[in-house]
Scaffold this active site. Structure first.
Site, PDB file in Angstrom:
ATOM      1  N   CYS A  52     -31.952  41.078 -25.124  1.00  0.00           N
ATOM      2  CA  CYS A  52     -30.765  41.520 -25.511  1.00  0.00           C
ATOM      3  C   CYS A  52     -29.841  41.073 -26.289  1.00  0.00           C
ATOM      4  O   CYS A  52     -30.310  40.205 -27.431  1.00  0.00           O
ATOM      5  CB  CYS A  52     -29.592  40.515 -24.285  1.00  0.00           C
ATOM      6  N   CYS A  55     -27.650  38.121 -27.040  1.00  0.00           N
ATOM      7  CA  CYS A  55     -28.125  36.163 -26.765  1.00  0.00           C
ATOM      8  C   CYS A  55     -28.631  35.900 -28.473  1.00  0.00           C
ATOM      9  O   CYS A  55     -29.224  36.799 -29.340  1.00  0.00           O
ATOM     10  CB  CYS A  55     -29.823  36.536 -26.373  1.00  0.00           C
ATOM     11  N   HIS A 115     -27.621  33.821 -21.224  1.00  0.00           N
ATOM     12  CA  HIS A 115     -27.048  35.304 -21.069  1.00  0.00           C
ATOM     13  C   HIS A 115     -27.355  35.403 -19.361  1.00  0.00           C
ATOM     14  O   HIS A 115     -26.319  36.558 -18.936  1.00  0.00           O
ATOM     15  CB  HIS A 115     -28.955  36.561 -21.105  1.00  0.00           C
ATOM     16  N   ASN A 155     -14.917  43.823 -20.511  1.00  0.00           N
ATOM     17  CA  ASN A 155     -15.235  45.068 -18.930  1.00  0.00           C
ATOM     18  C   ASN A 155     -16.334  44.228 -18.311  1.00  0.00           C
ATOM     19  O   ASN A 155     -17.199  43.665 -18.910  1.00  0.00           O
ATOM     20  CB  ASN A 155     -15.887  45.812 -19.478  1.00  0.00           C
ATOM     21  N   SER A 163     -22.398  48.008 -20.222  1.00  0.00           N
ATOM     22  CA  SER A 163     -23.459  48.162 -20.437  1.00  0.00           C
ATOM     23  C   SER A 163     -25.232  46.752 -20.663  1.00  0.00           C
ATOM     24  O   SER A 163     -27.093  47.071 -20.715  1.00  0.00           O
ATOM     25  CB  SER A 163     -23.974  48.492 -21.492  1.00  0.00           C
ATOM     26  N   HIS A 166     -25.217  40.157 -20.505  1.00  0.00           N
ATOM     27  CA  HIS A 166     -24.561  38.759 -20.928  1.00  0.00           C
ATOM     28  C   HIS A 166     -23.003  38.720 -20.993  1.00  0.00           C
ATOM     29  O   HIS A 166     -22.093  40.044 -21.505  1.00  0.00           O
ATOM     30  CB  HIS A 166     -24.747  39.366 -22.675  1.00  0.00           C
ATOM     31  N   HIS A 168     -19.126  38.989 -22.312  1.00  0.00           N
ATOM     32  CA  HIS A 168     -19.562  39.020 -23.349  1.00  0.00           C
ATOM     33  C   HIS A 168     -17.747  39.648 -23.372  1.00  0.00           C
ATOM     34  O   HIS A 168     -17.354  40.304 -22.510  1.00  0.00           O
ATOM     35  CB  HIS A 168     -19.644  39.444 -24.743  1.00  0.00           C
ATOM     36  N   GLN A 170     -14.182  41.872 -26.259  1.00  0.00           N
ATOM     37  CA  GLN A 170     -14.666  42.464 -26.688  1.00  0.00           C
ATOM     38  C   GLN A 170     -12.309  42.484 -27.819  1.00  0.00           C
ATOM     39  O   GLN A 170     -11.781  42.317 -26.722  1.00  0.00           O
ATOM     40  CB  GLN A 170     -14.094  44.147 -26.723  1.00  0.00           C
TER      41      GLN A 170
END
Length: 356
Positions: A52, A55, A115, A155, A163, A166, A168, A170
């Site tokens: 990943c 990570c 993760h 998202n 995609s 993990h 996260h 933006q």
């Protein structure tokens, strides 16, 4: 002729934040809830995935190495949709062909070093760290004189274009105000000029009065399925105190926001007992140095799942050509979400496993 009823008759609902309409057709779903729970058997994720790129300690696509972070971590997107070094300019051919350069900054926000977590399974303290990082990033990006708007979003799930599982989100910061915030900017300003109070402050009063679409609330926030919701289980987190930006929150409000974010994410997962996909984001005032008393920031969740983990809503046909449409009413969605627990379903499963 029978008297008009929101629960039975086709109608349109107005979104005062955007000035747009949605078609509601409740008669198409007299029994909108079939009771099925079709679980998707996703693979169990590792707490740390050596493959990943998000990570701690792993190498990203551009060769940079992530620090061994233990809480949150932010970096500039290696494949950013907006970059700073775009030459100013425009293309124009008559009044019909027009393009303008757009510079900006895209940041990636890692919510946790774990993760295998999502917001729904994080604790409030971990989510509070995410909120603190959002505010820190907003303050830093807002100092850039070329940045007029800062869009924070998440998202979740491959169906929403994510995609990497993990946890996260933006932040896209750019020269112009994007279409959705721009519509909300104008309609909130118009309302504030007429009423002298924010649109969402008055809206809260109405929702408190009706008690049909509020999913839950805490001391500082309400979570509601908006009267004008488009997506089947769309929700909105609204601060009870009018604030233009998330930077204005007190310590208590930051904690309450983390609580609301966690509880809503957990209820989504509990709805069909899956990791529930959605796009979520914060709409707030432009970062143009103005006070923007008309703005009342809020966080919206747009999830695609309709009746189960495998039945999704898509914008097709009439919705692409005319305007959005829904069969199940916002009132039904709110009632369904309200009935769910704040405790994640995986915790219930663990507690039910007999000890040896």
């Amino acid at each position: 002729m029978a008297q008009f009823d929101l629960k039975d008759h086709s109608h349109r609902r107005y979104n005062p934040l955007t000035g747009e309409w949605i078609q509601v057709s409740p008669h198409r779903s007299k029994r909108p809830w079939q009771g099925q729970v079709e679980k998707t058997g996703g693979a169990e994720l590792l707490a740390f995935d050596p493959a990943c790129y998000l990570c701690p300690g792993n190498v990203r696509a551009n060769g940079e190495v992530n620090p061994t972070y233990t809480s949150t971590y932010a970096f500039t997107n290696d494949f950013a949709a907006l970059v700073e070094d775009v030459p100013a300019g425009e293309f124009r051919d008559s009044d019909l062909l027009l393009a303008k350069s757009e510079a900006g900054i895209c940041r990636v926000i890692c919510f946790s070093p774990r993760h295998d977590l999502t917001v729904a399974e994080m604790d409030a303290a971990g989510i509070r760290s995410v909120i603190d990082l959002w505010i820190e990033e907003y303050n830093q990006l807002g100092k850039n004189k070329n940045i007029q708007y800062i869009q924070i979003f998440e998202n979740k799930g491959a169906v929403m274009g994510c995609s990497n599982p993990h946890p996260h989100g933006q932040i896209w910061a750019q020269q112009s105000i994007p279409a959705e915030p721009a519509k909300k900017q104008q309609h909130q300003l118009d309302y504030f000029k007429r009423k002298g109070v924010t649109l969402l402050a008055d809206y809260q009063v109405l929702e408190q009065k009706h008690q049909e679409r509020i999913v839950f609330e805490n001391d500082h926030f309400i979570v509601v399925v908006p009267f004008w919701a488009v997506w089947p289980f769309e929700t909105m987190i609204v601060p009870k105190r009018a604030m233009a930006r998330i930077t204005e929150m007190t310590e208590a409000e930051r904690n309450a926001f983390a609580d609301a974010y966690r509880r809503m994410a957990a209820r989504y997962d509990n709805l069909f007992e899956v990791s529930f996909p959605y796009s979520a984001g914060i709409h707030q005032a432009p970062s143009d140095g103005e006070a923007h008393a008309e703005w009342h920031w809020h966080m919206v969740f747009y999830p695609p799942l309709l009746r189960s983990a495998t039945v999704k809503k898509f914008m097709v046909g009439y919705e692409m050509l005319a305007n959005p449409q829904r069969d199940i009413t916002p009132e039904f969605s709110a009632d369904r979400l309200r009935s769910l627990s704040d405790t994640h379903f995986k915790q219930h499963i663990v507690s039910e496993i007999p000890k040896p």
